[in-house]
Design a protein around this motif. Structure first.
Motif, PDB file in Angstrom:
ATOM      1  N   LEU A 154       8.093  -2.800   1.949  1.00 13.81           N
ATOM      2  CA  LEU A 154       6.707  -3.089   1.940  1.00 13.81           C
ATOM      3  C   LEU A 154       6.748  -4.609   1.689  1.00 13.81           C
ATOM      4  CD1 LEU A 154       5.184  -0.246   0.015  1.00 13.81           C
ATOM      5  CD2 LEU A 154       4.606  -0.633   2.102  1.00 13.81           C
ATOM      6  N   TYR A 155       7.526  -5.049   0.773  1.00 13.48           N
ATOM      7  CA  TYR A 155       7.457  -6.394   0.359  1.00 13.48           C
ATOM      8  C   TYR A 155       8.064  -7.227   1.721  1.00 13.48           C
ATOM      9  CZ  TYR A 155       8.692 -10.992  -1.636  1.00 13.48           C
ATOM     10  OH  TYR A 155       8.974 -12.168  -2.173  1.00 13.48           O
ATOM     11  N   ALA A 156       9.089  -6.835   2.380  1.00 14.65           N
ATOM     12  CA  ALA A 156       9.378  -7.717   3.704  1.00 14.65           C
ATOM     13  C   ALA A 156       8.304  -7.474   4.699  1.00 14.65           C
ATOM     14  CB  ALA A 156      10.699  -6.977   4.298  1.00 14.65           C
ATOM     15  N   THR A 157       7.776  -6.540   4.869  1.00  7.43           N
ATOM     16  CA  THR A 157       6.747  -6.338   6.054  1.00  7.43           C
ATOM     17  C   THR A 157       5.254  -6.935   5.650  1.00  7.43           C
ATOM     18  OG1 THR A 157       6.142  -4.083   5.535  1.00  7.43           O
ATOM     19  CG2 THR A 157       7.949  -4.549   7.065  1.00  7.43           C
ATOM     20  N   GLN A 158       4.897  -6.593   4.464  1.00  4.25           N
ATOM     21  CA  GLN A 158       3.488  -6.906   4.091  1.00  4.25           C
ATOM     22  C   GLN A 158       3.165  -7.792   2.980  1.00  4.25           C
ATOM     23  OE1 GLN A 158       0.854  -3.415   4.422  1.00  4.25           O
ATOM     24  NE2 GLN A 158       2.868  -2.193   5.087  1.00  4.25           N
ATOM     25  N   ALA A 159       4.161  -8.297   2.459  1.00  2.00           N
ATOM     26  CA  ALA A 159       3.879  -9.182   1.303  1.00  2.00           C
ATOM     27  C   ALA A 159       5.262 -10.273   1.055  1.00  2.00           C
ATOM     28  CB  ALA A 159       3.937  -8.120  -0.153  1.00  2.00           C
ATOM     29  N   PRO A 160       5.675 -10.783   2.246  1.00  4.94           N
ATOM     30  CA  PRO A 160       6.929 -11.602   1.971  1.00  4.94           C
ATOM     31  C   PRO A 160       6.575 -13.015   1.345  1.00  4.94           C
ATOM     32  CG  PRO A 160       6.003 -11.822   4.342  1.00  4.94           C
ATOM     33  CD  PRO A 160       5.221 -10.719   3.547  1.00  4.94           C
ATOM     34  N   GLY A 161       7.312 -13.353   0.386  1.00  7.60           N
ATOM     35  CA  GLY A 161       7.232 -14.484  -0.342  1.00  7.60           C
ATOM     36  C   GLY A 161       6.183 -14.614  -1.678  1.00  7.60           C
ATOM     37  N   ALA A 162       5.749 -13.131  -1.953  1.00 11.56           N
ATOM     38  CA  ALA A 162       5.174 -13.236  -3.068  1.00 11.56           C
ATOM     39  C   ALA A 162       6.082 -13.466  -4.508  1.00 11.56           C
ATOM     40  CB  ALA A 162       4.398 -11.598  -3.209  1.00 11.56           C
ATOM     41  N   GLU A 163       5.466 -14.026  -5.204  1.00 11.70           N
ATOM     42  CA  GLU A 163       5.906 -14.597  -6.436  1.00 11.70           C
ATOM     43  C   GLU A 163       5.648 -13.546  -7.587  1.00 11.70           C
ATOM     44  OE1 GLU A 163       4.609 -18.857  -7.321  1.00 11.70           O
ATOM     45  OE2 GLU A 163       3.507 -18.239  -5.600  1.00 11.70           O
ATOM     46  N   VAL A 164       4.658 -12.757  -7.444  1.00 13.38           N
ATOM     47  CA  VAL A 164       4.349 -11.775  -8.606  1.00 13.38           C
ATOM     48  C   VAL A 164       3.985 -10.499  -7.799  1.00 13.38           C
ATOM     49  CG1 VAL A 164       2.654 -11.107 -10.272  1.00 13.38           C
ATOM     50  CG2 VAL A 164       3.431 -13.312 -10.193  1.00 13.38           C
ATOM     51  N   VAL A 165       4.735  -9.494  -8.120  1.00  6.60           N
ATOM     52  CA  VAL A 165       4.572  -8.007  -7.581  1.00  6.60           C
ATOM     53  C   VAL A 165       4.198  -7.019  -8.680  1.00  6.60           C
ATOM     54  CG1 VAL A 165       5.882  -6.163  -5.936  1.00  6.60           C
ATOM     55  CG2 VAL A 165       6.452  -8.897  -5.833  1.00  6.60           C
ATOM     56  N   VAL A 166       3.289  -6.436  -8.196  1.00  4.29           N
ATOM     57  CA  VAL A 166       2.773  -4.896  -9.015  1.00  4.29           C
ATOM     58  C   VAL A 166       3.126  -3.732  -8.296  1.00  4.29           C
ATOM     59  CG1 VAL A 166       0.978  -4.040 -10.367  1.00  4.29           C
ATOM     60  CG2 VAL A 166       1.000  -6.400  -9.891  1.00  4.29           C
ATOM     61  N   LEU A 167       3.973  -2.991  -9.105  1.00  2.86           N
ATOM     62  CA  LEU A 167       4.354  -1.683  -8.478  1.00  2.86           C
ATOM     63  C   LEU A 167       3.522  -0.554  -9.079  1.00  2.86           C
ATOM     64  CD1 LEU A 167       8.179  -2.004  -8.630  1.00  2.86           C
ATOM     65  CD2 LEU A 167       6.715  -2.445  -6.889  1.00  2.86           C
ATOM     66  N   PRO A 168       3.174   0.589  -8.782  1.00  4.77           N
ATOM     67  CA  PRO A 168       2.619   1.687  -9.464  1.00  4.77           C
ATOM     68  C   PRO A 168       3.192   2.038 -10.653  1.00  4.77           C
ATOM     69  CG  PRO A 168       3.512   2.436  -7.239  1.00  4.77           C
ATOM     70  CD  PRO A 168       4.129   1.146  -7.455  1.00  4.77           C
ATOM     71  N   GLY A 169       2.571   2.631 -11.667  1.00  9.39           N
ATOM     72  CA  GLY A 169       3.192   3.056 -12.851  1.00  9.39           C
ATOM     73  C   GLY A 169       4.431   4.389 -12.651  1.00  9.39           C
ATOM     74  N   LEU A 170       5.643   3.902 -13.000  1.00  9.77           N
ATOM     75  CA  LEU A 170       6.529   4.714 -12.787  1.00  9.77           C
ATOM     76  C   LEU A 170       7.071   4.821 -11.451  1.00  9.77           C
ATOM     77  CD1 LEU A 170       5.456   8.009 -14.855  1.00  9.77           C
ATOM     78  CD2 LEU A 170       6.665   6.228 -15.571  1.00  9.77           C
ATOM     79  N   GLY A 171       7.013   3.382 -10.869  1.00 12.77           N
ATOM     80  CA  GLY A 171       7.138   3.507  -9.463  1.00 12.77           C
ATOM     81  C   GLY A 171       8.292   3.267  -9.030  1.00 12.77           C
ATOM     82  N   VAL A 172       9.565   3.149 -10.005  1.00  9.25           N
ATOM     83  CA  VAL A 172      10.917   3.347  -9.667  1.00  9.25           C
ATOM     84  C   VAL A 172      11.293   4.712  -9.783  1.00  9.25           C
ATOM     85  CG1 VAL A 172      13.275   2.237  -9.823  1.00  9.25           C
ATOM     86  CG2 VAL A 172      11.172   0.843  -9.902  1.00  9.25           C
ATOM     87  N   SER A 173      11.314   5.110 -11.250  1.00 12.68           N
ATOM     88  CA  SER A 173      11.926   6.471 -11.418  1.00 12.68           C
ATOM     89  C   SER A 173      10.960   7.318 -12.606  1.00 12.68           C
ATOM     90  CB  SER A 173      13.330   6.113 -12.140  1.00 12.68           C
ATOM     91  OG  SER A 173      13.976   7.238 -12.645  1.00 12.68           O
ATOM     92  N   LEU A 174      10.957   8.385 -12.448  1.00 18.07           N
ATOM     93  CA  LEU A 174      10.289   9.362 -13.519  1.00 18.07           C
ATOM     94  C   LEU A 174      11.406   9.666 -14.385  1.00 18.07           C
ATOM     95  CD1 LEU A 174       8.384  11.826 -10.965  1.00 18.07           C
ATOM     96  CD2 LEU A 174       7.302   9.842 -12.714  1.00 18.07           C
ATOM     97  N   ALA A 175      12.593   9.437 -14.254  1.00 14.13           N
ATOM     98  CA  ALA A 175      13.561   9.999 -15.175  1.00 14.13           C
ATOM     99  C   ALA A 175      13.433   9.036 -16.489  1.00 14.13           C
ATOM    100  CB  ALA A 175      15.117   9.760 -14.613  1.00 14.13           C
TER     101      ALA A 175
END
Length: 579
Positions: free
Chosen positions: A346-367
């Motif tokens: 998503l970063y490469a195709t729709q937000a290249p060059g963004a300096e600040v990135v917000v992911l969803p909560g628990l956006g990487v792992s639920l563990a």
């Protein structure tokens, strides 16, 4: 607190099972909104109209009646006109017929007037009549050019149907005043209004939901020519809504005069139900009321951005400029590496060059993550996430994690802040949740080269005090990494405020923007927003979902350095912060 926690667990279980019951013993009351067209400057005619409409509403069984803002005068009045006769003075003999009707029918009427006091002050006022006559007056705090700033506390009236609070129109725009009334036990908010256009109902919905209170907003209709500023300007009020809104933010009644083939005065009826446990008490089980942490909101009391004293902005702000900010709004899956690949794509195709990135909560792992053990940052998936941030020179990436609390079975949802070339930081949740106690710490604030940034978990963002605290801290940008969204409308004051359906969550994010900062938010339902604030209004907004899961904007901090915030009396701060 123990009782509240038991109630909270029961409520959330009911919400997840989809079996939230409506109490058969809730106290029902018929309410009426007077949607009228006041004639500018003609107080006798307007009072005569109100006398007839209030009598009709009582005759039809209403016990609570609300009129529009300045229902006795029209909107475009001057201070001199109020002094010369448009202003009413306590005990308001001009309204004696409405007073007598309230006494006769043992009901309550909020009549919005221009007031002239014996000490020479001029106020935009609502007078509330009840079974004993005048039971309260409430003055508008927001200024309209012709009247003084209200000086009365936001108090409540105890009635057989629940505690009533009264606000006037744009005093509901920012969250503070309704919050104060809620803390004093308000169950129903009466809102005389003269507010045209679209969008205000979303503010009212958010205010209702974050406080777990009913909203009764009475607006007006018609057109009015304002000549006060040297040129005629016509206010078009046929798009102004009157509305009844439930404590979960759902609209049960809404009307605009333009809905009618021929616009006309109407009395709008609805039914309000308040739980018996709340009547005559300050008890309020709504999540962001019962789990407040006033020690976390201390900046509300600072003297920055105040217009009643010398206007001073928060100190040490970074120089203004643009920051490219991206929201990635996807639904995380159980496989953490798949999530990391999704972030890269998503970063490469729709937000290249963004300096600040917000992911969803628990956006990487639920563990769960044992952050108290050494080396966790070097383990997957956190190592891959750090490598991505370093590779793209990202100044700040934000998500949340399930963090194991040392020495406890609790799992708290903590912010994870990942920065290029620096060690990832973990900041615990502020407020209590069903799985862990909150830290009570103040919200996170970071300075980037051209922006001061505030960062919240989605659950902490449900508490409006966090937004006010951050605005008073001088933030230019609010980042929200959220895991509170659900895809259904929930009933019940706790369930509906602990988990927010997607539409309500979007309303919340846009309403937080009112405090004059940009917003980037992403929720685990795959929904998000990017909002550019143009200095008190939304100038651009990207709404993200499965069809458009990511986006970026260059957000200029110079747009939001001038803030429009409330000024507080000592009794306001005592209610909000307990000091």
């Amino acid at each position: 607190m123990k009782r509240n926690r038991v109630v909270a667990v029961a409520c959330l279980v009911a919400a997840f099972l989809g079996v939230w019951p409506t109490s058969a013993s809730a106290v029902a009351v018929k309410v009426a909104l007077v949607h009228s067209n006041p004639e500018l400057g003609n107080a006798p005619a307007n009072v005569a109209t109100l006398n007839t409409l209030v009598a009709e509403a009582f005759a039809n069984g209403a016990k609570i009646i609300v009129t529009p803002e300045l229902a006795t005068t029209g909107f475009s009045i001057t201070q001199q006109q109020v002094i010369d006769g448009l202003g009413f003075t306590a005990p308001y003999p001009e309204l004696s017929q409405i007073r007598d009707l309230a006494i006769q029918h043992q009901g309550y009427v909020a009549v919005a007037i221009a007031e002239k006091t014996l000490d020479g002050k001029i106020y935009n006022t609502a007078v509330i009549f009840g079974p004993t006559g005048v039971v309260q007056t409430q003055q508008k705090r927001g200024l309209s050019g012709w009247h003084d700033r209200g000086v009365l506390p936001f108090d409540v009236i105890t009635t057989p149907y629940g505690e009533l609070a009264t606000m006037i129109c744009s005093d509901s725009y920012l969250p503070d005043w309704i919050r104060i009334a809620t803390l004093k036990g308000a169950d129903i908010v009466l809102l005389p209004s003269n507010w045209w256009g679209s969008g205000m109902e979303t503010i009212w919905q958010t205010r209702a939901r974050e406080n777990g209170v009913w909203f009764l907003a009475a607006n007006r209709w018609g057109t009015e020519v304002d000549t006060r500023y040297g040129f005629p300007y016509t206010y078009y009020m046929n798009d102004a809504p009157s509305a009844v809104i439930k404590p979960n933010g759902q609209i049960t009644l809404i009307h605009r005069a333009e809905d009618d083939a021929v616009p006309q005065t109407r009395i709008l009826y609805s039914t309000v139900n308040v739980e018996p446990s709340r009547i005559g008490t300050a008890f309020n089980p709504a999540y962001s009321v019962s789990q407040r942490r006033p020690e976390a909101y201390g900046e509300i009391a600072n003297n920055y951005y105040r217009r009643d004293i010398e206007y001073v902005e928060a100190p040490g702000l970074p120089p203004t400029g643009t920051t490219r900010v991206a929201t990635l709004a996807f639904r995380p899956v159980l496989n953490a590496q798949t999530n990391v690949q999704k972030i890269r794509q998503l970063y490469a195709t729709q937000a290249p060059g963004a300096e600040v990135v917000v992911l969803p909560g628990l956006g990487v792992s639920l563990a769960p993550v044992n952050t108290h053990t050494s080396g966790w940052r070097a383990a997957e998936p956190w190592l891959s996430l750090q490598q991505f941030v370093n590779e793209k020179s990202i100044s700040l990436l934000v998500t949340t994690i399930h963090e194991r609390v040392p020495g406890s079975p609790q799992l708290r949802e903590s912010l994870l802040l990942v920065r290029s070339g620096a060690q990832a930081q973990v900041k615990p949740q502020i407020h209590n949740s069903l799985t862990a106690l909150g830290s009570g710490a103040e919200p996170v604030v970071l300075d980037l080269p051209h922006s001061r940034v505030g960062i919240l978990t989605g659950r902490d963002a449900l508490f409006p005090e966090t937004g006010t605290h951050l605005a008073k801290s001088g933030i230019d940008l609010l980042l929200i990494s959220s895991s509170v969204g659900v895809n259904t409308v929930l009933e019940g004051s706790f369930a509906a405020s602990y988990l927010w359906d997607v539409a309500a969550l979007r309303n919340l994010w846009t309403t937080r923007n009112n405090e004059v900062f940009h917003v980037a938010a992403s929720d685990w339902t795959g929904n998000g927003v990017l909002i550019e604030n143009g200095g008190g209004y939304i100038s651009r907004m990207e709404e993200l979902d499965a069809s458009v899961p990511a986006g970026s904007l260059d957000l200029d901090s110079s747009f939001v350095r001038l803030k429009f915030l409330n000024s507080y009396y000592a009794f306001d701060l005592a209610s909000l912060l307990g000091n």
